[in-house]
Design an enzyme around this catalytic site. Structure first.
Site, PDB file in Angstrom:
ATOM      1  N   ARG A  70      10.439  -1.505  13.078  1.00 38.85           N
ATOM      2  CA  ARG A  70       9.058  -1.519  13.554  1.00 38.85           C
ATOM      3  C   ARG A  70       8.837  -2.678  14.526  1.00 38.85           C
ATOM      4  O   ARG A  70       9.216  -3.811  14.244  1.00 38.85           O
ATOM      5  CB  ARG A  70       8.099  -1.642  12.362  1.00 38.85           C
ATOM      6  CG  ARG A  70       7.790  -0.301  11.742  1.00 38.85           C
ATOM      7  CD  ARG A  70       6.890  -0.433  10.551  1.00 38.85           C
ATOM      8  NE  ARG A  70       5.630  -1.109  10.815  1.00 38.85           N
ATOM      9  CZ  ARG A  70       4.584  -1.060  10.008  1.00 38.85           C
ATOM     10  NH1 ARG A  70       4.648  -0.356   8.901  1.00 38.85           N
ATOM     11  NH2 ARG A  70       3.483  -1.710  10.307  1.00 38.85           N
ATOM     12  N   ARG A  98      -1.370  -9.858  12.823  1.00 34.65           N
ATOM     13  CA  ARG A  98      -1.889  -8.780  11.974  1.00 34.65           C
ATOM     14  C   ARG A  98      -2.655  -9.359  10.785  1.00 34.65           C
ATOM     15  O   ARG A  98      -3.676  -8.805  10.355  1.00 34.65           O
ATOM     16  CB  ARG A  98      -0.753  -7.882  11.483  1.00 34.65           C
ATOM     17  CG  ARG A  98      -0.270  -6.896  12.547  1.00 34.65           C
ATOM     18  CD  ARG A  98       1.175  -6.497  12.342  1.00 34.65           C
ATOM     19  NE  ARG A  98       1.402  -5.682  11.172  1.00 34.65           N
ATOM     20  CZ  ARG A  98       2.585  -5.567  10.570  1.00 34.65           C
ATOM     21  NH1 ARG A  98       3.633  -6.219  11.032  1.00 34.65           N
ATOM     22  NH2 ARG A  98       2.718  -4.811   9.509  1.00 34.65           N
ATOM     23  N   ARG A 105     -10.330   0.278   8.471  1.00 34.54           N
ATOM     24  CA  ARG A 105      -9.845  -1.078   8.741  1.00 34.54           C
ATOM     25  C   ARG A 105     -10.915  -1.936   9.388  1.00 34.54           C
ATOM     26  O   ARG A 105     -10.679  -3.123   9.665  1.00 34.54           O
ATOM     27  CB  ARG A 105      -8.648  -0.992   9.678  1.00 34.54           C
ATOM     28  CG  ARG A 105      -7.321  -1.328   9.029  1.00 34.54           C
ATOM     29  CD  ARG A 105      -6.225  -1.156  10.061  1.00 34.54           C
ATOM     30  NE  ARG A 105      -5.021  -1.837   9.710  1.00 34.54           N
ATOM     31  CZ  ARG A 105      -3.993  -1.258   9.100  1.00 34.54           C
ATOM     32  NH1 ARG A 105      -4.063  -0.015   8.722  1.00 34.54           N
ATOM     33  NH2 ARG A 105      -2.905  -1.951   8.870  1.00 34.54           N
ATOM     34  N   ARG A 153      11.394  -6.662   5.461  1.00 28.40           N
ATOM     35  CA  ARG A 153      11.316  -5.264   5.886  1.00 28.40           C
ATOM     36  C   ARG A 153      11.744  -5.128   7.354  1.00 28.40           C
ATOM     37  O   ARG A 153      12.390  -4.162   7.740  1.00 28.40           O
ATOM     38  CB  ARG A 153       9.871  -4.760   5.704  1.00 28.40           C
ATOM     39  CG  ARG A 153       9.694  -3.298   6.051  1.00 28.40           C
ATOM     40  CD  ARG A 153       8.308  -2.799   5.720  1.00 28.40           C
ATOM     41  NE  ARG A 153       7.344  -3.132   6.755  1.00 28.40           N
ATOM     42  CZ  ARG A 153       6.039  -2.870   6.670  1.00 28.40           C
ATOM     43  NH1 ARG A 153       5.535  -2.317   5.587  1.00 28.40           N
ATOM     44  NH2 ARG A 153       5.235  -3.182   7.659  1.00 28.40           N
ATOM     45  N   LYS A 202       0.830  -1.213   0.000  1.00 27.38           N
ATOM     46  CA  LYS A 202       0.000   0.000   0.000  1.00 27.38           C
ATOM     47  C   LYS A 202       0.869   1.270   0.000  1.00 27.38           C
ATOM     48  O   LYS A 202       0.581   2.220  -0.706  1.00 27.38           O
ATOM     49  CB  LYS A 202      -0.935   0.021   1.224  1.00 27.38           C
ATOM     50  CG  LYS A 202      -1.899  -1.153   1.286  1.00 27.38           C
ATOM     51  CD  LYS A 202      -2.888  -1.026   2.439  1.00 27.38           C
ATOM     52  CE  LYS A 202      -2.257  -1.070   3.805  1.00 27.38           C
ATOM     53  NZ  LYS A 202      -1.741  -2.396   4.197  1.00 27.38           N
TER      54      LYS A 202
HETATM   55  P1  ADP Z   1       0.418  -2.596   8.046  1.00 27.55           P
HETATM   56  O1  ADP Z   1      -0.520  -2.306   6.922  1.00 27.55           O
HETATM   57  O2  ADP Z   1       1.747  -3.083   7.590  1.00 27.55           O
HETATM   58  O3  ADP Z   1      -0.167  -3.440   9.149  1.00 27.55           O
HETATM   59  P2  ADP Z   1       0.269   0.159   9.029  1.00 27.55           P
HETATM   60  O4  ADP Z   1       1.480   0.986   9.108  1.00 27.55           O
HETATM   61  O5  ADP Z   1      -0.813   0.537   8.081  1.00 27.55           O
HETATM   62  O6  ADP Z   1       0.846  -1.277   8.766  1.00 27.55           O
HETATM   63  O7  ADP Z   1      -0.415   0.045  10.482  1.00 27.55           O
HETATM   64  C1  ADP Z   1       0.321  -0.345  11.616  1.00 27.55           C
HETATM   65  C2  ADP Z   1      -0.627  -0.551  12.792  1.00 27.55           C
HETATM   66  O8  ADP Z   1      -1.290   0.682  13.123  1.00 27.55           O
HETATM   67  C3  ADP Z   1      -1.769  -1.556  12.592  1.00 27.55           C
HETATM   68  O9  ADP Z   1      -1.373  -2.888  12.778  1.00 27.55           O
HETATM   69  C4  ADP Z   1      -2.763  -1.080  13.678  1.00 27.55           C
HETATM   70  O10 ADP Z   1      -2.341  -1.491  14.968  1.00 27.55           O
HETATM   71  C5  ADP Z   1      -2.617   0.437  13.618  1.00 27.55           C
HETATM   72  N1  ADP Z   1      -3.607   1.057  12.691  1.00 27.55           N
HETATM   73  C6  ADP Z   1      -3.340   1.658  11.507  1.00 27.55           C
HETATM   74  N2  ADP Z   1      -4.477   2.070  10.920  1.00 27.55           N
HETATM   75  C7  ADP Z   1      -5.488   1.710  11.731  1.00 27.55           C
HETATM   76  C8  ADP Z   1      -6.911   1.824  11.687  1.00 27.55           C
HETATM   77  N3  ADP Z   1      -7.537   2.415  10.647  1.00 27.55           N
HETATM   78  N4  ADP Z   1      -7.644   1.312  12.705  1.00 27.55           N
HETATM   79  C9  ADP Z   1      -7.045   0.736  13.754  1.00 27.55           C
HETATM   80  N5  ADP Z   1      -5.718   0.581  13.882  1.00 27.55           N
HETATM   81  C10 ADP Z   1      -4.936   1.065  12.884  1.00 27.55           C
END
Ligand code: ADP
Length: 191
Positions: free
Chosen positions: A134, A145, A90, A128, A14
């Site tokens: 991270r 996840r 999400r 990564r 993404k």
């Molecule tokens: P990835 O897509 O690799 O899981 P992101 O950087 O998009 O990583 O998100 C990292 C974390 O941030 C998620 O696993 C979650 O804990 C939190 N997060 C991000 N966006 C949301 C959302 N819209 N609702 C709830 N938690 C979120």
């Protein structure tokens, strides 16, 4: 305005595709993951609250995310050509809230569902993890996840599918090939 929701499992690309879309279409990129990590880094109360959730591979509560997005939309500049929502919505509750937030601003969004095989995303995320620093890029949290993605976020795709605002993208190939699919859809969506 061209507003895009980029949906896809962790590691589906993404962020990479968002960068390519920004370059070609000049849209604003909102990565909720980046926004939350910045909040954690700032040491704020909210940052402390969400740090553990994220490190454990869990989602941040809906009301906190919806508040963050509402604030972001309120601060959009007049000349904004559109927004890429990367990592939001999400959950279906977030999707419902976003629909209302956009409606009130006379905005609409299309959802692009970036599909990548599970073995491939695990490989990408472990790779990564060697350099990302991270807390959630380790095998155990990646599995968690992916499970959260299947149960909480996949239904968001169905939500948009039912509203005829859904496009599937095969993200298993190179980033150029994936972008080519996205580009074709965006050219049509712009019309
Ligand atoms: P990835 O897509 O690799 O899981 P992101 O950087 O998009 O990583 O998100 C990292 C974390 O941030 C998620 O696993 C979650 O804990 C939190 N997060 C991000 N966006 C949301 C959302 N819209 N609702 C709830 N938690 C979120």
């Amino acid at each position: 305005m061209l507003n895009i929701i980029l949906c896809g499992a962790p590691g589906s690309g993404k962020g990479t595709q968002s960068d390519l879309i920004v370059k070609k279409y000049g849209l604003q990129h909102l990565s909720t993951g980046d926004a939350l990590r910045a909040e954690i880094k700032s040491g704020s109360e909210l940052g402390k609250e969400i740090g553990e959730l994220i490190a454990g591979g869990n989602l941040v509560p809906d009301h906190k995310m919806i508040h963050l997005i509402a604030r972001y939309l309120d601060n959009l500049s007049e000349d904004c050509k559109g927004v890429i929502f990367d990592g939001f919505p999400r959950t279906v509750a977030q999707a419902e809230a976003l629909e209302l937030l956009l409606e009130r601003r006379n905005m609409k969004a299309v959802l692009l569902d970036l599909f990548v095989e599970e073995d491939e995303v695990i490989k990408r995320l472990l790779n990564r993890g060697k350099t990302s620093g991270r807390a959630d890029d380790n095998y155990e949290t990646i599995k968690k996840r992916l499970q959260v993605y299947q149960t909480e976020t996949k239904p968001v795709c169905t939500y948009y599918l039912h509203r005829h605002n859904y496009f599937a993208i095969n993200g298993n190939y190179s980033m150029e090939d994936t972008f080519c699919q996205i580009d074709n859809i965006l050219k049509l969506a712009q019309k």
